[in-house]
Design a protein around this motif. Structure first.
Motif, PDB file in Angstrom:
ATOM      1  N   LEU A 200       0.845  -1.202   0.000  1.00  0.00           N
ATOM      2  CA  LEU A 200       0.000   0.000   0.000  1.00  0.00           C
ATOM      3  C   LEU A 200       0.879   1.251   0.000  1.00  0.00           C
ATOM      4  CD1 LEU A 200      -2.722  -1.220   2.536  1.00  0.00           C
ATOM      5  CD2 LEU A 200      -2.793  -1.241   0.033  1.00  0.00           C
ATOM      6  N   PRO A 201       0.326   2.377  -0.500  1.00  0.00           N
ATOM      7  CA  PRO A 201       1.147   3.595  -0.628  1.00  0.00           C
ATOM      8  C   PRO A 201       1.572   4.172   0.723  1.00  0.00           C
ATOM      9  CG  PRO A 201      -1.150   4.034  -1.199  1.00  0.00           C
ATOM     10  CD  PRO A 201      -1.048   2.565  -0.973  1.00  0.00           C
ATOM     11  N   ARG A 202       2.592   5.002   0.677  1.00  0.00           N
ATOM     12  CA  ARG A 202       3.047   5.718   1.878  1.00  0.00           C
ATOM     13  C   ARG A 202       2.745   7.194   1.664  1.00  0.00           C
ATOM     14  NH1 ARG A 202       8.356   3.574   4.579  1.00  0.00           N
ATOM     15  NH2 ARG A 202       7.125   4.513   6.240  1.00  0.00           N
ATOM     16  N   PRO A 203       1.588   7.672   2.175  1.00  0.00           N
ATOM     17  CA  PRO A 203       1.130   9.036   1.864  1.00  0.00           C
ATOM     18  C   PRO A 203       2.101  10.118   2.342  1.00  0.00           C
ATOM     19  CG  PRO A 203      -0.581   7.765   2.990  1.00  0.00           C
ATOM     20  CD  PRO A 203       0.671   6.964   3.061  1.00  0.00           C
ATOM     21  N   LEU A 204       2.223  11.163   1.531  1.00  0.00           N
ATOM     22  CA  LEU A 204       2.967  12.383   1.882  1.00  0.00           C
ATOM     23  C   LEU A 204       4.406  12.111   2.320  1.00  0.00           C
ATOM     24  CD1 LEU A 204       0.196  14.322   3.915  1.00  0.00           C
ATOM     25  CD2 LEU A 204       0.600  14.358   1.465  1.00  0.00           C
ATOM     26  N   LEU A 205       4.982  11.056   1.806  1.00  0.00           N
ATOM     27  CA  LEU A 205       6.309  10.650   2.276  1.00  0.00           C
ATOM     28  C   LEU A 205       7.341  11.754   2.105  1.00  0.00           C
ATOM     29  CD1 LEU A 205       7.494   8.157   3.576  1.00  0.00           C
ATOM     30  CD2 LEU A 205       8.187   7.348   1.318  1.00  0.00           C
ATOM     31  N   LYS A 206       7.223  12.489   0.994  1.00  0.00           N
ATOM     32  CA  LYS A 206       8.234  13.514   0.718  1.00  0.00           C
ATOM     33  C   LYS A 206       7.757  14.923   1.070  1.00  0.00           C
ATOM     34  CE  LYS A 206      10.912  10.903  -2.539  1.00  0.00           C
ATOM     35  NZ  LYS A 206      10.297  10.021  -3.517  1.00  0.00           N
ATOM     36  N   HIS A 207       6.600  15.022   1.742  1.00  0.00           N
ATOM     37  CA  HIS A 207       6.059  16.351   2.049  1.00  0.00           C
ATOM     38  C   HIS A 207       6.603  16.891   3.365  1.00  0.00           C
ATOM     39  CE1 HIS A 207       3.345  15.570  -1.224  1.00  0.00           C
ATOM     40  NE2 HIS A 207       2.790  16.760  -1.071  1.00  0.00           N
ATOM     41  N   GLU A 208       6.911  18.186   3.346  1.00  0.00           N
ATOM     42  CA  GLU A 208       7.323  18.862   4.575  1.00  0.00           C
ATOM     43  C   GLU A 208       6.119  18.944   5.514  1.00  0.00           C
ATOM     44  OE1 GLU A 208      10.429  20.001   5.394  1.00  0.00           O
ATOM     45  OE2 GLU A 208      10.959  18.876   3.591  1.00  0.00           O
ATOM     46  N   GLY A 209       6.368  19.349   6.753  1.00  0.00           N
ATOM     47  CA  GLY A 209       5.285  19.555   7.711  1.00  0.00           C
ATOM     48  C   GLY A 209       4.758  18.227   8.240  1.00  0.00           C
ATOM     49  N   CYS A 210       3.639  18.315   8.938  1.00  0.00           N
ATOM     50  CA  CYS A 210       3.119  17.084   9.549  1.00  0.00           C
ATOM     51  C   CYS A 210       1.624  16.927   9.314  1.00  0.00           C
ATOM     52  CB  CYS A 210       3.481  17.025  11.026  1.00  0.00           C
ATOM     53  SG  CYS A 210       2.917  18.444  11.963  1.00  0.00           S
ATOM     54  N   ASP A 211       1.168  17.296   8.114  1.00  0.00           N
ATOM     55  CA  ASP A 211      -0.223  17.002   7.767  1.00  0.00           C
ATOM     56  C   ASP A 211      -0.366  15.512   7.417  1.00  0.00           C
ATOM     57  OD1 ASP A 211      -1.201  19.521   8.219  1.00  0.00           O
ATOM     58  OD2 ASP A 211      -0.952  20.184   6.149  1.00  0.00           O
ATOM     59  N   PHE A 212      -1.598  15.072   7.365  1.00  0.00           N
ATOM     60  CA  PHE A 212      -1.898  13.663   7.072  1.00  0.00           C
ATOM     61  C   PHE A 212      -2.761  13.555   5.808  1.00  0.00           C
ATOM     62  CE2 PHE A 212      -1.552  14.153  11.629  1.00  0.00           C
ATOM     63  CZ  PHE A 212      -0.794  13.073  12.038  1.00  0.00           C
ATOM     64  N   SER A 213      -2.745  12.379   5.203  1.00  0.00           N
ATOM     65  CA  SER A 213      -3.673  12.081   4.112  1.00  0.00           C
ATOM     66  C   SER A 213      -4.007  10.588   4.161  1.00  0.00           C
ATOM     67  CB  SER A 213      -3.043  12.432   2.768  1.00  0.00           C
ATOM     68  OG  SER A 213      -3.840  11.903   1.731  1.00  0.00           O
ATOM     69  N   PHE A 214      -5.290  10.270   4.207  1.00  0.00           N
ATOM     70  CA  PHE A 214      -5.699   8.868   4.289  1.00  0.00           C
ATOM     71  C   PHE A 214      -6.516   8.398   3.091  1.00  0.00           C
ATOM     72  CE2 PHE A 214      -4.587   9.631   8.683  1.00  0.00           C
ATOM     73  CZ  PHE A 214      -3.997   8.433   9.049  1.00  0.00           C
ATOM     74  N   SER A 215      -6.907   9.338   2.191  1.00  0.00           N
ATOM     75  CA  SER A 215      -7.839   8.903   1.149  1.00  0.00           C
ATOM     76  C   SER A 215      -7.150   8.003   0.114  1.00  0.00           C
ATOM     77  CB  SER A 215      -8.515  10.102   0.484  1.00  0.00           C
ATOM     78  OG  SER A 215      -7.587  10.787  -0.302  1.00  0.00           O
ATOM     79  N   GLY A 216      -5.849   8.215  -0.132  1.00  0.00           N
ATOM     80  CA  GLY A 216      -5.132   7.356  -1.083  1.00  0.00           C
ATOM     81  C   GLY A 216      -5.036   5.922  -0.580  1.00  0.00           C
ATOM     82  N   LEU A 217      -4.866   5.791   0.731  1.00  0.00           N
ATOM     83  CA  LEU A 217      -4.793   4.455   1.338  1.00  0.00           C
ATOM     84  C   LEU A 217      -6.108   3.701   1.142  1.00  0.00           C
ATOM     85  CD1 LEU A 217      -3.090   4.586   4.858  1.00  0.00           C
ATOM     86  CD2 LEU A 217      -2.508   3.186   2.882  1.00  0.00           C
ATOM     87  N   LYS A 218      -7.182   4.440   1.376  1.00  0.00           N
ATOM     88  CA  LYS A 218      -8.525   3.854   1.238  1.00  0.00           C
ATOM     89  C   LYS A 218      -8.740   3.373  -0.198  1.00  0.00           C
ATOM     90  CE  LYS A 218     -11.474   6.908   0.461  1.00  0.00           C
ATOM     91  NZ  LYS A 218     -12.059   8.239   0.680  1.00  0.00           N
ATOM     92  N   THR A 219      -8.340   4.218  -1.166  1.00  0.00           N
ATOM     93  CA  THR A 219      -8.504   3.854  -2.577  1.00  0.00           C
ATOM     94  C   THR A 219      -7.653   2.629  -2.905  1.00  0.00           C
ATOM     95  OG1 THR A 219      -8.798   6.185  -3.033  1.00  0.00           O
ATOM     96  CG2 THR A 219      -8.398   4.775  -4.934  1.00  0.00           C
ATOM     97  N   ALA A 220      -6.435   2.596  -2.376  1.00  0.00           N
ATOM     98  CA  ALA A 220      -5.550   1.457  -2.643  1.00  0.00           C
ATOM     99  C   ALA A 220      -6.129   0.160  -2.080  1.00  0.00           C
ATOM    100  CB  ALA A 220      -4.160   1.730  -2.052  1.00  0.00           C
ATOM    101  N   VAL A 221      -6.770   0.259  -0.905  1.00  0.00           N
ATOM    102  CA  VAL A 221      -7.400  -0.930  -0.314  1.00  0.00           C
ATOM    103  C   VAL A 221      -8.543  -1.389  -1.223  1.00  0.00           C
ATOM    104  CG1 VAL A 221      -8.766  -1.813   1.627  1.00  0.00           C
ATOM    105  CG2 VAL A 221      -6.773  -0.385   2.061  1.00  0.00           C
ATOM    106  N   ARG A 222      -9.315  -0.415  -1.741  1.00  0.00           N
ATOM    107  CA  ARG A 222     -10.434  -0.785  -2.616  1.00  0.00           C
ATOM    108  C   ARG A 222      -9.919  -1.493  -3.869  1.00  0.00           C
ATOM    109  NH1 ARG A 222     -12.546   3.867  -4.535  1.00  0.00           N
ATOM    110  NH2 ARG A 222     -13.621   4.358  -2.606  1.00  0.00           N
ATOM    111  N   GLU A 223      -8.846  -0.940  -4.448  1.00  0.00           N
ATOM    112  CA  GLU A 223      -8.300  -1.560  -5.661  1.00  0.00           C
ATOM    113  C   GLU A 223      -7.773  -2.957  -5.384  1.00  0.00           C
ATOM    114  OE1 GLU A 223      -5.570   1.364  -7.117  1.00  0.00           O
ATOM    115  OE2 GLU A 223      -7.204   2.584  -7.939  1.00  0.00           O
ATOM    116  N   ALA A 224      -7.089  -3.102  -4.247  1.00  0.00           N
ATOM    117  CA  ALA A 224      -6.554  -4.421  -3.889  1.00  0.00           C
ATOM    118  C   ALA A 224      -7.701  -5.415  -3.672  1.00  0.00           C
ATOM    119  CB  ALA A 224      -5.696  -4.323  -2.636  1.00  0.00           C
ATOM    120  N   ALA A 225      -8.798  -4.920  -3.048  1.00  0.00           N
ATOM    121  CA  ALA A 225      -9.933  -5.815  -2.770  1.00  0.00           C
ATOM    122  C   ALA A 225     -10.632  -6.225  -4.062  1.00  0.00           C
ATOM    123  CB  ALA A 225     -10.928  -5.119  -1.836  1.00  0.00           C
TER     124      ALA A 225
END
Ligand code: KG4
Ligand code: ZN
Length: 358
Positions: A200-225
């Protein structure tokens, strides 16, 4: 100081009695929670109107049980605290209006509480958690990193740019057909699953700061399923474990960035429903150990929504002289939105008698 706390901002009807001693010690005398999962089960998510109706039907009985189990009477109370937002406004209205009625009937101080402040201070009920600390607040509606320097002193360092952490657990549970409540269902489905099976993807890996993102993970789970034909129990366990691991890794990665912004704290407090997750706590434990930080995590029953944390936040505000005046409290309207802290505006909420603005 003896405080009744009411929590009705989402799908838990909760009431608790908490005592705060002059030295800041906390005793939770009762903590009653009526979870509404079954009321919403047929609809695949929380239905606001049903939640509000359930709060109306159950809150009085829940308060009576909390008072009885604490072995006190209303006459012993000093104050009643209630969640005044943020949350589903129909439910918040039920709790706040009930609190106003209790305050009037028994001559008590009313303390409207920001639900997020309840989570933010919850660890101080049961753990040694002096200020300052870095707070990772992970719940169904919020995912934030906050610098906490005192009661009412909150600076938001990072937040989610899309879904909240708990929301991503809930959506994953729904997608995998695991039912509600999503977080605990994913956690138990993941037992025996292989967390390294799906990449599964590692969101915002190269982004500065400490914001979060979870929607890409959700999409990746759907695709895998959808890539699995007739998924077996093992497939579901592997997917749940892979998702949980990816979510935990993302939370830890962004928290590490925030630790670098607040090196003087040396303490990470984790709170909110998702903080009940053992895999996430383990990952945060490793992160803290690697940085010589302490991890402070309240017991799971005080991570998920409860009345004790609302009573405690009310008591902390009263003790700090930061509670709204009675006439202002009685006039306060429920708030669907009520940020705990905006970037760089932590002080705004700390000093005024009026309490936070929406
Ligand atoms: O703090 P909370 O009880 O309510 C809100 O303020 O939102 O958090 C509820 C969220 C839900 O999304 C639920 O699925 C999640 O916390 N949650 C968990 C676990 N227990 C509850 N997520 C992951 N693992 C858990 N064990
Ligand atoms: Zn909550």
């Amino acid at each position: 100081m003896l405080v009744l706390g009411l929590e009705t901002s989402c799908d838990d009807t909760a009431a608790a009695i908490v005592r705060r001693d002059d030295d800041g010690a906390c005793r939770i005398l009762s903590n009653e929670v009526w979870a509404q999962h079954e009321d919403h089960a047929a609809f695949g998510g929380v239905v606001p109107e049903i939640a509000a109706r359930s709060h109306v039907e159950r809150l009085d009985g829940t308060i009576e049980r909390a008072v009885a189990k604490a072995g006190i009477s209303f006459a012993d109370l000093d104050a009643v605290a209630a969640t005044a937002g943020p949350g589903l406004v129909g439910g918040v209205m039920v709790g706040l209006t009930t609190a106003k009625a209790v305050a009037m009937a028994h001559g008590l101080r009313l303390v409207p509480v920001n639900h997020l402040e309840g989570h933010a201070l919850s660890a101080r009920m049961t753990e040694d958690a002096p200020f300052p600390y870095l707070l990772l607040l992970i719940s169904g509606g919020h995912t934030q990193l906050i610098r906490v320097t005192g009661v009412g002193k909150y600076d938001r360092l990072g937040t989610t740019i899309d879904d909240a952490a708990g929301e991503s657990f809930d959506k994953t549970a729904k997608l995998l057909g695991l039912g509600a409540p999503g977080g605990p269902k994913v956690e138990s489905a993941a037992v025996g699953g292989r967390a390294d099976r799906f990449d599964l993807p590692r969101p915002l890996l190269k982004h500065e700061g400490c914001d979060f993102s979870f929607s890409g993970l959700k999409t990746a789970v759907r695709e895998a399923a959808t890539g699995l034909e007739n998924p077996t129990g093992q497939d579901l366990a592997d997917l749940a474990a892979s998702f949980q691991e990816a979510a935990a890794r993302h939370l830890a990665h962004r928290t590490e960035k925030a630790m670098a912004m607040m090196p003087e704290a040396g303490r990470l407090v984790v709170a909110g429903g998702v903080a009940a997750n053992c895999a996430i706590k383990k990952m945060l434990q490793q992160l803290c150990a690697a940085n010589s930080w302490g991890l402070i995590a309240p017991p799971p029953k005080y991570c998920t929504d409860n009345g004790a944390m609302i009573a405690w936040a009310g008591a902390e505000r009263l003790a700090a002289g930061l509670a709204a005046q009675q006439d202002e409290a009685m006039a306060m309207a429920p708030r669907a939105r009520w940020p705990l802290a905006d970037p760089g505006e932590g002080k705004r909420f700390g000093s005024g008698r009026k309490g936070p603005k929406a």
